[in-house]
Design an enzyme around this catalytic site. Structure first.
Site, PDB file in Angstrom:
ATOM      1  N   LYS A  54       0.845  -1.201   0.000  1.00 50.55           N
ATOM      2  CA  LYS A  54       0.000   0.000   0.000  1.00 50.55           C
ATOM      3  C   LYS A  54       0.878   1.248   0.000  1.00 50.55           C
ATOM      4  CE  LYS A  54      -3.926  -2.305   2.111  1.00 50.55           C
ATOM      5  NZ  LYS A  54      -4.633  -2.738   3.319  1.00 50.55           N
ATOM      6  N   GLN A  98      -4.834  -1.181   9.433  1.00 46.89           N
ATOM      7  CA  GLN A  98      -4.812  -2.535   8.893  1.00 46.89           C
ATOM      8  C   GLN A  98      -5.440  -3.526   9.884  1.00 46.89           C
ATOM      9  OE1 GLN A  98      -3.822  -3.298   5.775  1.00 46.89           O
ATOM     10  NE2 GLN A  98      -4.187  -5.467   6.037  1.00 46.89           N
ATOM     11  N   ASP A 121     -11.389   3.041   3.770  1.00 42.21           N
ATOM     12  CA  ASP A 121     -11.715   1.611   3.796  1.00 42.21           C
ATOM     13  C   ASP A 121     -13.229   1.388   3.705  1.00 42.21           C
ATOM     14  OD1 ASP A 121      -9.795  -0.450   3.915  1.00 42.21           O
ATOM     15  OD2 ASP A 121      -9.224   0.115   5.960  1.00 42.21           O
TER      16      ASP A 121
HETATM   17  N1  GUN Z   1      -7.321  -6.589   6.138  1.00 37.94           N
HETATM   18  C1  GUN Z   1      -7.678  -7.363   5.075  1.00 37.94           C
HETATM   19  N2  GUN Z   1      -8.262  -6.595   4.114  1.00 37.94           N
HETATM   20  C2  GUN Z   1      -8.263  -5.328   4.590  1.00 37.94           C
HETATM   21  C3  GUN Z   1      -8.725  -4.096   4.052  1.00 37.94           C
HETATM   22  O1  GUN Z   1      -9.267  -4.010   2.947  1.00 37.94           O
HETATM   23  N3  GUN Z   1      -8.539  -2.998   4.854  1.00 37.94           N
HETATM   24  C4  GUN Z   1      -7.951  -3.074   6.086  1.00 37.94           C
HETATM   25  N4  GUN Z   1      -7.848  -1.945   6.788  1.00 37.94           N
HETATM   26  N5  GUN Z   1      -7.531  -4.207   6.597  1.00 37.94           N
HETATM   27  C5  GUN Z   1      -7.667  -5.326   5.865  1.00 37.94           C
END
Ligand code: GUN
Length: 289
Positions: A54, A98, A121
């Protein structure tokens, strides 16, 4: 007949090119560089990989990227203080914490602390509510990526029967809402669903998001169906080598489906591209307020 392979890698690349133009335009027109903050608590290896990707892609597209890598023992108060500070930082337009978090941290409390206008998100209940009422909130990135991929093979989804296998807040539920908003007839299946093979066989669109390697078999698929495989599972061969597979038995499905996403190279790459799209959108909204 062999199914069309829907390449998430190729679609993510063209989406990133489009976002890159949007970033350059926003800089030129308003002097604003979209900023994304990523917060990782602890040292889960898979999360570390996702977060690194990311950060790398955020920088590559010309956005500002900041990150907080916090120790696993971080208290709720400490984490909420970091989020509060990001909420008030005008150079930050998107905040991503995350998941999963270490067990002592309640993800609901953490997500609800994020300013909904920076919740790229789409996990905050404000944005969840907007999604289910066809409002203009932020949509979770993996389902949003899946919708892009679906539209790449079929523009009009109205009236199709969509079966979503999996009811997580990150994928299954928001995916169902998006499909409903596209006028599909939607069924959500989960671990307690009875007669899953027959239900899958009735799907014009089948979304697999359960995290069980190759669970969905070839003869569960309706001939010509569009299959989106969100699963990313590492399996070990008898000789000890490992490889990534989805929730669908890809080789078997290829002979029956009309179109299918591979793993890797399916919805996975679209997730980060959609995160960047949401961050650009958050930055644009911040200048038009
Ligand atoms: N963990 C697995 N997929 C995601 C996501 O799309 N966003 C976040 N913040 N954590 C994750």
């Amino acid at each position: 007949m062999t199914a069309t392979r829907i390449s998430g890698t190729a679609h993510a690349e063209s989406l990133r090119a489009e976002i890159g133009l949007g970033v350059a335009n926003l800089k030129a027109s308003h002097g604003v560089t979209p900023g994304l903050a990523v917060v990782l608590v602890g040292e889960d290896p898979a999360s570390q990989v996702y977060v690194r990707n990311k950060i790398k892609q955020t920088e590559a597209i010309g956005m500002r990227s900041i990150h907080h890598l916090l120790p696993a023992e971080t208290s709720a108060a400490e984490l909420l203080a970091v989020i509060d500070q990001l909420n008030t930082d005008p150079t930050i337009h998107g905040i991503l914490v995350q998941l999963p978090l270490p067990a002592h941290l309640d993800p609901t409390v953490v997500i609800e602390t994020i300013d909904p206008a920076k919740d790229v998100d789409g996990f905050h209940t404000h944005n969840v509510g907007l999604l289910w009422t066809e409002g203009a909130g932020f949509v979770p990135c993996t389902p949003l990526g899946c919708l892009h991929l679906l539209h790449s093979v079929r523009r009009d989804l109205a009236g199709l029967h969509a079966v979503v296998v999996g009811r997580s807040n990150i994928v299954g539920r928001p995916m169902a809402a998006l499909l409903l908003n596209a006028s599909c007839t939607v069924t959500i299946a989960h671990s307690k669903t009875q007669g899953l093979p027959d239900l899958c066989r009735s799907a014009d669109i089948l979304v697999a998001a359960v995290g069980r390697p190759q669970m969905i078999q070839g003869d569960w698929i309706k001939p010509g169906a569009i299959v989106l495989d969100v699963g990313i599972n590492r399996i070990q061969a008898p000789n000890g080598t490992t490889r990534l597979v989805g929730d669908v038995d890809f080789e078997a499905a290829l002979a029956i489906a009309g179109a299918i996403t591979p793993v890797p190279g399916g919805p996975g790459p679209m997730t980060i591209a959609c995160l960047l799209a949401n961050t650009l959108e958050a930055a644009k909204r911040s200048v038009s307020k």
